[in-house]
Design a protein around this motif. Structure first.
Motif: not given
Lengths: 279, 279, 279, 279
Positions: A6-34
């Protein structure tokens, strides 16, 4: 055995956060199941919780997330496994009994490592379930001394969470500070109503038609920590204060179990003295 | 048309009360079609509500009850018929709208004789339903003066009950004393929590997981009158204060309607600042 | 120790019944401390439940009631005391565990005399609480033979009630007829929905947003006996069938406990396959 | 005026979907202000709903999403604005009245373009709110003919959704097929219980302790469409079938309003005859 995390993140909001996180997950060949995100617009704060599956190099993923995200971000990447807990009690059996049964039948998502009581009333019940019980009386001790004795015992078990299952004493700030957002209490009332002693007597005197219970994290302000779960039950004029207390016990044990289920599944963020729950 | 009556009695408890009452009813050839008793053991007080059918000589029955029962007994024998009510409002439409619809379709058990507002916002809605609306502004008036103007208008209708359907001003004690246990208010919170202004803001700040509403009789202590009905709705972290207010509106209108249904059917006793409800 | 008694009466309605009953009670110097009546108008049937205090000559009171009331009246005068029960189980622990805890801490109003299982799964749990467990396997037996073995064991304890705490087999009519309105079952669904096997799978497939549980008396028609208590819990699309079953377990144990509390306090009449509950 | 848009996507699940979608959004300089994903593991199907803010070139974004995502993906990008609806009714007022009030006070997120009734009972109520009412009697007409007349009238308004606010006739499959997942019905029962006529009579006969209501999309199988919202209310033996119907009306109007709020905010996916709700 699951190797989900389970990955838990919180921080000040800004554009592109989900994109940045899911890119790392994708490049590590991890599947987001929820996946869930929430933006607290009032405070411009971003929260994200993702469950990922796959062979994970935890250090590498954390480093890449650190590089991809803004500073001052708070994140964690936790293996999905049972939590270790220690339970504090006084004399009332209903919440402890419910937790012991749930653990025994694999319905709690936690290991109960020990129970500590300021009375020995619940020692026989606890030991029926082959769990160590430590009796640490508060009599003739200053609060700080008593809490220090409990703390010493708790540290021996190094638990993930402390659960106050009707522990009827106020913990000192020094104790609470050791476990930020890691102590869960069940409060005998629908907070913020009826703070303090004898809530069912207060409810009876006021003639309420509904009583409730509140599970919350403990912070240094009594009864003021972040609320995790609440529930209620209807009562009427035929209920005296004792009847209300009996009805209250059923609500208390259910609400505590609901809250623990959420917390032990790493679904609860704490922010600004409130909880953000991805359920 | 029903010639049923409702008999309401309360007095200090003693042996033989039900026997004495039912003897009078039996000897007057009245059939009991529903009956309830309750003894408040803490105060040794007896409450009884009976619905009776049959040709009734009301004065004769009342006299015989008076003779058969202890002194200081309080009783009433009411024909089962619609109550006459006057509604007080400010600007919010949801409770008034619901009551207007229920009355129009014969679902309220009351006649709405008039609506009085301290703003004229709801005049068009009220008049759609062919009910008189009186705009009595509070601006540039002392509370006592404003209340006196409302009182004068209310007395013209001689209602059985006053309903505060989101009337957002505090009524002066002199006004309230004119209508003991005859003013019903809907309070925007689960009393006793969040007394005072901006309850949904308070609920949001506290991060509660449940919000509620309370219908109660108005007495001279603000928000402290006998509670008639309460209900709740679940909320979560995605609800801001405005969302909570929107959810709250639905609970408010339902709780107010529930309370009025009970009161207008003569099912509610008031005693020791609590309600005894025969439902 | 209380010498209170509960008087239960039901019969065809007619004028003067309450008067006749309360006259007998008054003349026997008994104090009515709680009383309720209900008339089923559709069937013209009268129900009355009274709790009386005082030195009672049970035979004399019953004879005088018999003389004062119409023929074919059904009545009982029960001392207020704990009921003796036997519990039947299969493999699921949650209801049994809850009942064992409640009994141990004096919160059940009953003595659990024995637990009988068609599997031995719950023997260790039961024996933790020092209660005899009888394992009577159903394997390689006709239903009638198995039920006869259970019946023999049950009769040895002569219980007031049998509780089916997730006993997952259908009892034969011959067995059920031995205990009219004395067997209570907890059904894993909000009856009448989802009758039969795999209710949580059915609920999941149908995409319901609420699931529930039903406690009912057992009669010869499966799942069709008089309903005592029901409750529900909200679910959503993220719950699979297994999650729904887990949520369901919490509802089941609470609903069963609610129903038993009512039944063991002699508050439940059965009439026309429905329950009349004086609560 | 908001220029926010809601993006809805569902397709077979595979790695990298969120990453691909958020990349397109990021590159188009759109800010994600709320986001939710869900994977139906049983069917390996992915659902995503995002609210985005910013100046949007809708065609460009849709094209880029099309290029980035797998074939057979279904997606939509909707401006956040009020829906246009037509309401169908028969004789019962409670749901229609509630919707008219909500629309008038800007609490419905929809424009009621017209009301169509197979009786003219609700024409006066509708016209009080300055909304056109079309009376299309079903008498002496085949179902197909009647439905064709309604269809013709509906098409004149080109609504986003049809709401059946206690429309007590079954719509023909030919009609329903014109509006897939665009007709919302309120069903007078807790589905799947008590399908068919006289549900409150059925509930009374069965002696249930809880009744409910269900809002669902209409498909060609009567009462079998995807469930959007459900709620319940407690009843007891003192409620006859008529009382249950009255309690049921309050649940029905609340449940219908809850469902419409979700649907009109584009929060509801339909898949496999179930709803996925991002709330």
């Amino acid at each position: 055995m699951s190797n989900n995390h389970t990955l838990l993140i919180h921080c000040t909001d800004r554009k592109g956060l989900i994109y940045a996180v899911t890119q790392v997950l994708f490049q590590n060949d991890l599947n987001i199941i929820s996946n869930g995100e929430f933006v607290d617009k009032e405070n411009n704060h971003f929260f994200m919780r993702a469950e990922v599956a796959g062979d994970i190099n935890r250090e590498k993923v954390l480093q890449e997330l650190h590089d991809a995200l803004p500073e001052k971000i708070i994140f964690d990447l936790l293996p999905q496994q049972k939590k270790n807990i220690v339970i504090l009690v006084t004399k009332e059996h209903h919440c402890l009994g419910d937790l012991l049964l749930r653990e025994k039948f694999n319905d709690l998502n936690a290991n109960i490592m020990a129970v500590i009581g300021n009375y020995d009333t619940l020692q026989p019940l606890t030991e029926k379930f082959d769990i160590p019980f430590h009796y640490i009386s508060h009599e003739n001790k200053a609060r700080e001394e008593h809490d220090a004795q409990i703390l010493e015992r708790v540290k021996q078990y190094n638990p993930d969470y402390l659960v106050l299952a009707k522990y009827m004493r106020v913990l000192s700030p020094a104790f609470v500070e050791q476990f930020p957002a890691r102590i869960i209490n069940i409060h005998h009332s629908f907070l913020p109503a009826f703070i303090g002693a004898n809530p069912y007597r207060q409810a009876y005197e006021r003639g309420v038609k509904i009583i409730g219970a509140t599970a919350h994290f403990v912070n240094s302000s009594l009864d003021e920590g972040p609320i995790i779960a609440q529930n209620v039950i209807q009562v009427n004029h035929t209920h005296n204060a004792q009847d209300m207390a009996q009805s209250g016990r059923d609500v208390e044990k259910i609400v505590l179990a609901q809250a623990l289920k959420l917390v032990f599944a790493d679904k609860v963020f704490v922010s600004n003295n409130k909880t953000i729950i991805f359920n």
